[in-house]
Design a protein around this motif. Structure first.
Motif, PDB file in Angstrom:
ATOM      1  N   ARG A   1     -16.349  28.760   2.435  1.00 29.20           N
ATOM      2  CA  ARG A   1     -17.540  29.386   1.837  1.00 29.20           C
ATOM      3  C   ARG A   1     -18.822  28.709   2.303  1.00 29.20           C
ATOM      4  O   ARG A   1     -19.813  29.374   2.631  1.00 29.20           O
ATOM      5  CB  ARG A   1     -17.452  29.374   0.310  1.00 29.20           C
ATOM      6  CG  ARG A   1     -16.603  30.490  -0.256  1.00 29.20           C
ATOM      7  CD  ARG A   1     -16.803  30.637  -1.764  1.00 29.20           C
ATOM      8  NE  ARG A   1     -16.328  29.484  -2.514  1.00 29.20           N
ATOM      9  CZ  ARG A   1     -15.067  29.277  -2.874  1.00 29.20           C
ATOM     10  NH1 ARG A   1     -14.146  30.146  -2.545  1.00 29.20           N
ATOM     11  NH2 ARG A   1     -14.737  28.207  -3.563  1.00 29.20           N
TER      12      ARG A   1
ATOM     13  N   GLU B   1     -19.505  29.501   5.980  1.00 31.79           N
ATOM     14  CA  GLU B   1     -19.996  30.877   6.118  1.00 31.79           C
ATOM     15  C   GLU B   1     -21.471  31.005   5.754  1.00 31.79           C
ATOM     16  O   GLU B   1     -22.158  31.896   6.238  1.00 31.79           O
ATOM     17  CB  GLU B   1     -19.170  31.822   5.240  1.00 31.79           C
ATOM     18  CG  GLU B   1     -17.772  32.039   5.755  1.00 31.79           C
ATOM     19  CD  GLU B   1     -16.864  32.725   4.741  1.00 31.79           C
ATOM     20  OE1 GLU B   1     -17.330  33.138   3.650  1.00 31.79           O
ATOM     21  OE2 GLU B   1     -15.651  32.825   5.037  1.00 31.79           O
ATOM     22  N   SER B   2     -21.946  30.105   4.897  1.00 33.26           N
ATOM     23  CA  SER B   2     -23.346  30.175   4.467  1.00 33.26           C
ATOM     24  C   SER B   2     -24.314  29.523   5.455  1.00 33.26           C
ATOM     25  O   SER B   2     -25.530  29.652   5.302  1.00 33.26           O
ATOM     26  CB  SER B   2     -23.508  29.529   3.085  1.00 33.26           C
ATOM     27  OG  SER B   2     -23.406  28.117   3.181  1.00 33.26           O
TER      28      SER B   2
ATOM     29  N   ASP C   1     -10.766  27.028   0.827  1.00 34.42           N
ATOM     30  CA  ASP C   1     -11.695  28.088   0.423  1.00 34.42           C
ATOM     31  C   ASP C   1     -13.105  27.542   0.246  1.00 34.42           C
ATOM     32  O   ASP C   1     -14.082  28.175   0.653  1.00 34.42           O
ATOM     33  CB  ASP C   1     -11.225  28.761  -0.871  1.00 34.42           C
ATOM     34  CG  ASP C   1      -9.952  29.564  -0.686  1.00 34.42           C
ATOM     35  OD1 ASP C   1      -9.636  29.925   0.469  1.00 34.42           O
ATOM     36  OD2 ASP C   1      -9.267  29.829  -1.694  1.00 34.42           O
ATOM     37  N   GLU C   2     -13.227  26.350  -0.373  1.00 35.97           N
ATOM     38  CA  GLU C   2     -14.549  25.758  -0.598  1.00 35.97           C
ATOM     39  C   GLU C   2     -15.255  25.471   0.723  1.00 35.97           C
ATOM     40  O   GLU C   2     -16.433  25.798   0.896  1.00 35.97           O
ATOM     41  CB  GLU C   2     -14.445  24.446  -1.398  1.00 35.97           C
ATOM     42  CG  GLU C   2     -13.868  24.590  -2.773  1.00 35.97           C
ATOM     43  CD  GLU C   2     -12.345  24.433  -2.813  1.00 35.97           C
ATOM     44  OE1 GLU C   2     -11.813  24.392  -3.915  1.00 35.97           O
ATOM     45  OE2 GLU C   2     -11.699  24.352  -1.752  1.00 35.97           O
TER      46      GLU C   2
END
Length: 159
Positions: A84, A87-88, A80-81
């Motif tokens: 994220r 995605e940024s 998940d980290e």
């Protein structure tokens, strides 16, 4: 070449380093990986078989190949980290920058605890498998998130 300078012999005959993994120019085989002709591997072996050869030193048996593919599938799932942060990343970033960043993030978020200054051969092989499996997922995840954010921005701006 600098204009007016004599032609250079290039690097012919210069040993740049020794490698157990690849060999160029020995006999008429051209490029070789671990003793196998690269041209033959390209025709007769799968991507995963060649990756196994490069990382582990041997072409895999069917059982070893199944295990290798299973580990790659497991490693290809992003945390998940990591997801994220990927995605940024800007949609306009160069894919090589995304891969470089993904590799750094992998070491930051999913790095193993170093038990010695020099990792064991098995630790190095595990790391190679993880990088091999994760980087394509990083690139695909970034592209998909860039496409979905572009689509949502386009639809919200046209409303």
């Amino acid at each position: 070449r600098i204009p007016g300078s004599p032609p250079s012999g290039g690097l012919k005959g210069v040993v740049l380093g020794d490698s157990y993994i690849s060999l160029v120019g020995d006999s008429d085989l051209g490029l070789q990986y671990r003793g196998y002709s690269a041209a033959t591997l390209a025709v007769e072996a799968s991507y995963e078989e060649v990756a196994h050869l490069l990382i582990h030193g041997t072409l895999p048996s069917p059982r070893a190949l199944a295990g290798f593919r299973s580990r790659l599938a497991t490693y290809s799932v992003l945390s998940d980290e990591l997801s994220r942060v990927v995605e940024s990343l800007p949609a306009g970033a160069h894919p090589m920058d995304v891969l470089r960043t993904g590799c750094s993030l992998l070491g930051t978020f999913e790095g193993r605890v170093m038990t010695s200054a020099v990792p064991s051969l098995q630790q190095s092989r595990d790391d190679a498998e993880r990088v091999l499996a994760t980087l394509p997922s990083v690139l695909l995840h970034w592209r998909a998130s860039s496409s979905s954010s572009s689509s949502s921005q386009s639809s919200s701006s046209s409303s």
